[in-house]
Design an enzyme around this catalytic site. Structure first.
Site: not given
Length: 495
Positions: A271, A303, A430
């Site tokens: 990610d 982002e 994350h």
């Protein structure tokens, strides 16, 4: 002999630059791009070399991440820019901008028991506030969801329907002094409020299990909560990287993008190093060919803090310039370890959210890619949780691929894609574990080939693709006007 050599040199120079009126699309000595030829240029070793490079940028600095404005992301931006510039095939620019970075940490306890909580970025700080916990009805997206006695309390809200920022604002309007949002799927919850807002209250995230337990406790008695949130804020200069082919029709632009930044917690290799390197690999492979339509690649910054880079870019274009962009393809997390092949639901048949005219055709193209190989796929919703959001709000057809984030894989999906049921598509989503080791090589290779397949199709021809209607300056499609404008990836947790 000297004059003959000089004439030959001039001729070669003229061909390499393209002769206006004779070869409008440039690179006449290269073969026309085809889907098979471009896919055949995609090599796993090239993809993984790029992935390793991004990991090295994270490892080189104490922060061990590639968050926007930080050293790891600056290295990422410079490398992308220099790699593309060196090809000579693209006009490359860095689009400078300044955005507010935020980092927050939370501590939460209920009736004296510590809970594992994550503060939402852009949350107001809270200095050990103590209050009774009340529970919002539904998803806390409307004023009527909040109990009459919310004033002075901390409110527990279930994730879903609206953004975290809207939940925090509604809680603030109800005079709550804090908000705790709990997940609606198994697993912990970290997210963003999408920016500063005077209506926001200190806001933290909890796992589904802890949230449901708290709701049950409130139903049977009084629950006192202590909440502490430490928030940091800093204006940071950062950049998008935009690279457009020198050849091709610049009034018919095929655009694709991926965000180049990570969260604070880790290097962000799936990610979204996966999407960044996926489109980079295709961009390099494309230099072997000529094309009919110009192709514009974008690496978006910030982002993870609210789709800031892509929104900044789209807002910088008037309607005339944006109309040249005939479609936008988004690639965010394409190497998830427990992957599923997911295609944005452009026709709205699965999630009742239809993309702008042309989005269905993009979906069908990707479906054909997988179908032709006998591979399974499934739709994923246009939620506004990735960089396509700003484009579809302005009526640009959009689509793309996604292999999954925090959502848990079902037994039915295991039958289709393999992997492990009851485990998130990306258990390191994350987190600090989102490293090179987190990449599913088969998934990223397959999806990068799918990117090449789509780019070759549209770079050759837009025949049969719906014509975009011209709209007024900065017109926003009302269907998407309320779509959240902040987050971190399709997966982005801002709602």
């Amino acid at each position: 002999m000297k004059s003959q050599l000089l004439s030959l040199a001039v001729a070669v120079s003229t061909i390499s630059q393209g002769v206006v009126g004779q070869e409008p699309f440039g690179w006449p000595f290269k073969p026309m791009v085809t889907q098979d030829d471009l896919q055949n240029k995609i090599k796993l070793k090239d993809i993984m070399a790029g992935i390793e490079k991004l990991q090295s940028f994270s490892d080189a600095h104490p922060e061990k991440n590639r968050v926007f404005g930080g050293n790891g992301h600056k290295d990422t931006v410079e490398w992308i820019y220099n790699e593309l510039k060196a090809t000579g095939y693209y006009n490359v620019k860095k689009q400078e901008q300044v955005h507010l970075w935020s980092h927050a940490e939370a501590a939460l306890s209920a009736n004296g028991k510590d809970l594992k909580a994550s503060a939402m970025s852009y949350s107001p700080p809270a200095n050990k506030i103590m209050a009774e916990l009340v529970v919002a009805k539904n998803n806390g997206c409307n004023a009527t969801d909040y109990p009459e006695n919310t004033q002075g309390k901390i409110v527990l809200i279930q994730r879903g329907v609206c953004s975290f920022g809207e939940k925090s604002s509604q809680a603030g309007d109800a005079k709550a002094i804090g908000a705790v949002v709990y997940n609606n799927v198994p697993g912990s919850l970290a997210g963003t409020l999408g920016g500063l807002d005077k209506r926001h209250v200190p806001t933290a995230g909890l796992s589904q299990e802890d949230g449901k337990n708290l709701a049950s406790l409130v139903a049977s008695g009084k629950v006192d909560v202590t909440m502490n949130v430490v928030s940091l804020f800093e204006n940071r200069t950062t950049w998008n990287v935009i690279a457009e082919t020198k050849g091709g029709d610049h009034n018919n632009v095929v655009m694709l993008g991926a965000h180049s930044d990570s969260v604070d917690a880790g290097p962000g290799i799936n990610d979204n190093g996966s999407g960044s390197i996926g489109i980079m690999t295709v961009a390099k492979a494309l230099t072997n060919f000529k094309l009919n339509n110009a192709v514009r690649f974008a690496w978006w910054t910030a982002e993870e803090f609210g789709l800031l880079g892509s929104t900044f870019y789209v807002d910088s274009l008037d309607d005339r310039e944006l109309h040249k962009v005939k479609l936008y393809l988004n690639f965010d997390m394409i190497g998830s370890p427990n992957f599923a092949n997911q295609i944005y639901d452009g026709d709205g048949s699965a999630y009742n959210m239809t993309g702008p005219a042309g989005s269905a055709e993009i979906e069908y193209l990707f479906e054909k890619f997988f179908d032709d190989q006998g591979l399974p796929h499934q739709p994923t919703a246009f939620t506004g949780r990735s960089d396509y959001s700003a484009f579809i709000k302005r009526n640009v057809p959009a689509g793309g691929l996604f292999t999954g984030a925090e959502v848990v894989k079902t037994p039915e999906q295991v039958k289709l894609f393999g992997g492990e049921a009851g485990v998130a598509y990306d258990k390191n989503y994350h987190g600090k574990g989102d490293t090179v080791a987190n990449i599913n090589k088969g998934a990223i290779f397959l999806n990068t080939r799918a990117i090449a397949y789509s780019v070759a199709e549209y770079a050759r021809s837009l025949k049969g693709f719906p014509t975009r209607p011209k709209t007024g300056k900065r017109a926003v499609n009302p269907q998407y006007a309320k779509m959240p404008g902040g987050g971190c990836g399709h997966h982005t947790v801002f709602m």
